[in-house]
Design an enzyme around this catalytic site. Structure first.
Site, mmCIF file in Angstrom:
data_model
loop_
_atom_site.group_PDB
_atom_site.id
_atom_site.type_symbol
_atom_site.label_atom_id
_atom_site.label_comp_id
_atom_site.label_asym_id
_atom_site.label_seq_id
_atom_site.Cartn_x
_atom_site.Cartn_y
_atom_site.Cartn_z
ATOM 1 C CG HIS A 1 -2.619 -4.559 -3.531
ATOM 2 N ND1 HIS A 1 -1.764 -3.588 -3.981
ATOM 3 C CD2 HIS A 1 -3.453 -3.929 -2.674
ATOM 4 C CE1 HIS A 1 -2.059 -2.431 -3.428
ATOM 5 N NE2 HIS A 1 -3.097 -2.612 -2.622
ATOM 6 C CG HIS A 2 -6.782 -2.815 -4.574
ATOM 7 N ND1 HIS A 2 -7.664 -3.113 -3.555
ATOM 8 C CD2 HIS A 2 -5.788 -2.085 -4.009
ATOM 9 C CE1 HIS A 2 -7.226 -2.569 -2.426
ATOM 10 N NE2 HIS A 2 -6.087 -1.947 -2.673
ATOM 11 C CG ASP B 1 -5.322 -5.335 1.131
ATOM 12 O OD1 ASP B 1 -5.218 -4.730 2.206
ATOM 13 O OD2 ASP B 1 -5.623 -4.767 0.059
ATOM 14 C CG ASP C 1 -2.336 -0.451 0.871
ATOM 15 O OD1 ASP C 1 -2.642 -0.545 -0.340
ATOM 16 O OD2 ASP C 1 -3.120 -0.723 1.795
ATOM 17 C CE LYS D 1 -4.942 2.298 0.865
ATOM 18 N NZ LYS D 1 -5.568 1.424 1.849
ATOM 19 C CG HIS E 1 -3.763 2.634 -3.300
ATOM 20 N ND1 HIS E 1 -5.096 2.374 -3.328
ATOM 21 C CD2 HIS E 1 -3.189 1.466 -2.872
ATOM 22 C CE1 HIS E 1 -5.323 1.131 -2.941
ATOM 23 N NE2 HIS E 1 -4.185 0.564 -2.657
HETATM 24 FE FE LIG Z 1 -4.334 -1.283 -1.419
#
Ligand SMILES: [Fe+2]
Length: 352
Positions: free
Chosen positions: A215-216, A244, A162, A165, A190
């Protein structure tokens, strides 16, 4: 030892694990009269604490990693976030060394079912979350028989997942109400922003970077940034997608209270096939205690119990200690029940 909501602290409870706030010990286990600190802890949004009392004195909670390792990881990732926001070089050797230690700790953990409840303080959510996602991802990879080199690459990417972010405005990240379309669009940037921010750090493996970028993604193609489908998403990113979401759901957030392990796993299963890789999810579920030691549960009879120990391969049927009878009356002599031996009684709910 067990976890209670801070609001439920009573005068017969002792603190079983130190409480940390902003990286320092706020309250140590030798503090007398825990009840005295209840209001202050609530003010600081310390929502849950580990306590020792009569019904939990012989209950052992096996955390995935030690408190020491968690703190060390938090400090390292905190530093990485600061360095990147100040446009300074990040200390990749330090990250690598930490991931190596973390990997070793997880490889050495022989517990079959692991208690994944870890208390994350609200003030340091991002750092706690980064360390947890790395630890949980390594736990899955251990079951997938990854070699050491692959584990390290996965761990580094997971702890940094992350990093993007940093570039998202704090008022959007910490918003307590529903995000509007523009704010959601900003959040969705992000992964790409994180990927770009470490683009010139050639010492970070491309396999670690792919986690930051992907990762999304969701297996049905509805994720972001690229809308990749199934195997187009690298396995590392499919692992981190699961850990996550699991860790986020089981943490207190600014917009909702933490979910129980059981509820979070149920959510993951409901979204398997659309969001998550079902095989990796199954691997993960095999390792999780659905009702972790120290959890208060309600039984189908109406009785209340505290979970004492896990039964290997039967996560829904642990050994419990009954503390209130079917009518809710407190028992003077709590007693042990092995749910494997009484098939007509089930756990119907977790009590927080
Ligand atoms: Fe994330």
């Amino acid at each position: 030892m067990r976890i209670v909501k801070t609001e439920n602290i009573s005068s017969n409870m002792k603190l079983a694990k130190p409480i940390y706030y902003q990286g320092n010990i706020l309250l140590n286990t030798n503090c007398d009269n825990l009840y005295k600190y209840r209001e202050r802890l609530l003010e600081l949004e310390v929502n849950n604490v580990y306590i020792e009392d009569k019904i939990s004195e012989d209950i052992v909670i096996n955390n995935l990693i030690s408190e020491e390792t968690r703190l060390k990881g938090k400090n390292i990732i905190r530093r990485v976030f600061t360095d990147i926001s100040n446009n300074q070089n990040i200390n990749i050797i330090q990250i690598n060394n930490f991931i190596e230690e973390l990997t070793q700790e997880i490889l050495n953990n022989q517990k079959v079912l692991i208690n994944l409840i870890d208390l994350k303080s609200y003030d340091s959510y991002t750092f706690d979350h980064s360390v947890n996602v790395a630890a949980l991802s390594l736990l899955i990879a251990k079951s997938l028989d990854y070699n050491k080199q692959k584990l390290i690459k996965l761990g580094v990417g997971a702890i940094l997942h992350d990093i993007g972010k940093i570039s998202i405005p704090k008022d959007i990240l910490n918003k307590k109400t529903k995000l509007n379309d523009n704010e959601f669009k900003a959040i969705k940037k992000h992964p790409s922003l994180g990927y770009t921010s470490i683009k010139n750090h050639y010492e970070i493996s491309p396999l670690s970077r792919i986690i930051i970028l992907s990762h999304h993604e969701k297996v049905d193609g509805s994720g972001y940034p690229k809308g990749l489908i199934g195997d187009e998403i690298h396995e590392f990113a499919r692992i981190v997608a699961i850990t996550d979401v699991f860790d986020a759901l089981t943490s207190d957030r600014c917009y909702r209270k933490k979910w129980s392990t059981n509820k979070a796993i149920d959510f993951l299963i409901a979204n398997a096939n659309s969001h998550f890789d079902i095989n990796i999810l199954n691997t993960f579920i095999q390792k999780v205690s659905l009702y972790p030691n120290g959890t208060l549960v309600k039984l189908s009879t109406g009785a209340i119990a505290v979970v004492k120990k896990q039964n290997k391969s039967f996560p829904l049927r642990p050994i419990i200690r009954i503390i209130k009878d079917d009518l809710g009356n407190e028992l003077k002599e709590p007693y042990i029940l092995n749910l494997l031996e009484v098939k007509n009684i089930t756990i119907i709910d977790e009590i927080w």
